[in-house]
Scaffold this motif. Structure first.
Motif, PDB file in Angstrom:
ATOM      1  N   HIS A 226      61.786  36.324   5.483  1.00 43.03           N
ATOM      2  CA  HIS A 226      61.596  37.098   6.707  1.00 43.03           C
ATOM      3  C   HIS A 226      61.883  38.582   6.480  1.00 43.03           C
ATOM      4  O   HIS A 226      61.177  39.456   6.993  1.00 43.03           O
ATOM      5  N   ALA A 230      59.175  41.483   7.030  1.00 41.72           N
ATOM      6  CA  ALA A 230      59.477  42.509   8.019  1.00 41.72           C
ATOM      7  C   ALA A 230      59.446  43.896   7.398  1.00 41.72           C
ATOM      8  O   ALA A 230      58.974  44.862   8.021  1.00 41.72           O
ATOM      9  N   CYS A 301      57.826  44.629  14.960  1.00 40.68           N
ATOM     10  CA  CYS A 301      58.404  43.649  14.034  1.00 40.68           C
ATOM     11  C   CYS A 301      59.864  43.423  14.396  1.00 40.68           C
ATOM     12  O   CYS A 301      60.586  44.370  14.735  1.00 40.68           O
ATOM     13  N   GLU A 302      60.278  42.164  14.309  1.00 41.34           N
ATOM     14  CA  GLU A 302      61.665  41.783  14.614  1.00 41.34           C
ATOM     15  C   GLU A 302      62.093  42.378  15.946  1.00 41.34           C
ATOM     16  O   GLU A 302      63.115  43.070  16.060  1.00 41.34           O
ATOM     17  N   ARG A 321      63.853  36.419  19.729  1.00 40.37           N
ATOM     18  CA  ARG A 321      63.437  37.455  18.778  1.00 40.37           C
ATOM     19  C   ARG A 321      62.106  37.040  18.174  1.00 40.37           C
ATOM     20  O   ARG A 321      61.996  35.960  17.576  1.00 40.37           O
ATOM     21  N   ASP A 323      59.177  37.529  15.426  1.00 37.00           N
ATOM     22  CA  ASP A 323      59.009  38.108  14.094  1.00 37.00           C
ATOM     23  C   ASP A 323      58.011  39.263  14.107  1.00 37.00           C
ATOM     24  O   ASP A 323      58.224  40.274  13.423  1.00 37.00           O
TER      25      ASP A 323
END
Length: 465
Positions: A226, A230, A301-302, A321, A323
């Protein structure tokens, strides 16, 4: 100290002046000589019940004594054979014999019981075991004096079979706690699969104790993947995505920075294999974007998603949250990376809101509906028209996506109905969790137990087919 006592005993015996022709003889003799030595564990200054060895009771008086394992092979615990020195040799040399140790055991046993107001002696009675001769003498002495011991059989019936786990009723304190907490997709998924799992993790707050380990676990690999994704896509927010050969090189450079920070010692061993696997999967992800997602725009993102959903118990906070959030052909698309190979997107074709018992097999997971509702509420979007969500499965041989509104068997999904179901699902699950009259119950079948970390705690039996 005990070894020195035995050595001094040997020094004072008639054997002290003897010698062996080869060094190995000393080792064999010493091993046999020390075999009878024992080290008593010291007692602890505790109140109440204490478990003591027989020699530790010297000089002590007790109101009540429980003597366990009073069988012939335990009391007195002496052996008559000695592979090096026979009984007669030991007796002639002035060394202690099994008779000496038997007299010591008999003496302390008599002193222990004689100083107690009440004594309970336990022994096993079977064809292969008999009670100690010290107990036999005690019974004989009582009978000679005209008394009889109070004897009785104790049968221990132990059942090691596991029963089906029982539902846990809710208390007022539990529901008050739950009504104040924010709910995440993983919390609602845990409840959807098993009420007991939710209870253990989110009510009792039980967690696995993670010790210091040199090896990475599956969750650590997921965190690493991840972070790499990210970092790459976070640097391309706001512009149409066009994957080139240069992007592949920069992706590996960005991944190297993550490895240096989060994967210590990745130059060799198991960590090196993990690094190579993540790098290869990263390039596969880029190839998938070049072939199937060319021209999309990465928006976030995130990113944190939050909302409130009205229930019959009042508003409940939702926290999650995402991704990634994309713009794909005018549609706001929420993407979640999955390092596993199992999809958990709802099957709206089979899903029936009225059949609550079938939700684990048809709804499967509330993650994508949760993202859709939270994102739509937070940004004022219409989930039935300009939104979608999907899972990107990184653990399969080929990168695939499972979409929330994916067509199945050539039949498109009724987005308007599905978007209503998304909100209904979340509301019904939340109301079940918050309802004091609905206990935390296990699932009807054991399929959800396959990967459950609380399987041993709840006691449900599960065996792989």
């Amino acid at each position: 100290e005990r070894a020195l006592e035995r050595i001094l005993e040997l020094k004072g015996s008639g054997l002290s002046g003897e010698s062996f022709s080869v060094p190995a003889g000393y080792f064999k003799f010493f091993k046999a000589f020390m075999r009878d030595a024992s080290y008593p564990f010291p007692g602890t200054p505790l109140k109440g019940l204490q478990v003591l060895g027989l020699l530790e009771t010297r000089g002590l008086r007790f109101d009540r004594v429980y003597f366990l394992d009073a069988n012939a092979d335990v009391l007195p615990a002496v052996r008559k054979e000695d592979s090096v020195l026979s009984h007669f040799v030991r007796e002639g040399l002035g060394l202690s014999t099994y008779r000496t140790r038997e007299r010591i055991s008999r003496y302390y046993f008599s002193v222990l019981l004689g100083g107690a107001s009440e004594a309970h002696i336990f022994y096993k009675d079977s064809s292969g075991q008999e009670r100690s001769p010290l107990v036999e003498k005690l019974v004989w002495d009582l009978e000679r004096s005209g008394r009889r011991p109070d004897e009785g059989d104790i049968h221990l019936r132990m059942d090691f079979s596991r029963a089906e786990p029982a539902a846990v009723p809710k208390t007022r304190e539990m529901t008050e706690l739950l009504r104040r907490m924010p709910f995440s997709p993983s919390a609602l998924d845990a409840y959807l699969e098993c009420g007991l799992r939710f209870y253990y993790k989110y009510v009792l707050r039980l967690e696995e104790k993670r010790g210091i380990s040199e090896e990475m676990e599956r969750r650590d690999i997921g965190t690493l993947a991840h972070a790499v994704l990210a970092g790459f896509f976070g640097a391309r927010i706001g512009s149409p995505l066009r994957i080139s050969e240069k992007d592949r090189e920069s992706a590996l450079e960005a991944a190297a920075a993550v490895f240096d920070e989060k994967l210590k010692g990745h130059g060799s061993g198991f960590e090196y294999l993990i690094k190579r696997q993540v790098e290869r999967r990263l390039l596969d992800v880029l190839d998938y974007h070049r072939e199937k997602l060319d021209g999309i725009t990465v928006l976030e993102c995130e990113t944190e998603l939050s909302s409130e959903l009205m229930t019959r118990f009042g508003p409940v906070k939702l926290r999650g949250r995402a991704d990634r959030i994309d713009r794909r052909g005018g549609v706001t698309h929420i993407l979640d990376y999955k390092t596993g190979s199992r999809a958990a997107a709802p099957d709206w074709r089979r899903f029936d809101p009225e059949k609550r018992a079938e939700w684990p097999s048809t709804l499967r997971s509330v993650q994508l509906p949760f993202y859709l509702v939270a994102c739509a509420d937070g940004r004022g979007l219409d989930p039935a028209a300009g939104m979608d969500a999907s899972l990107m499965l990184l653990g399969r041989e080929n990168i695939e996506e499972e979409s929330l509104y994916r067509e199945r068997r050539g039949k498109p999904v009724d987005r308007a109905a599905a978007s209503v179901h998304c909100r209904t699902v979340l509301r019904v699950l939340l109301e079940e969790v918050l309802d004091e009259g609905t206990p935390f119950a296990p699932p009807a079948d054991d399929e959800a137990c396959r990967s459950c970390r609380f399987r041993t705690l709840c006691g449900r039996q599960w065996e792989a087919a």
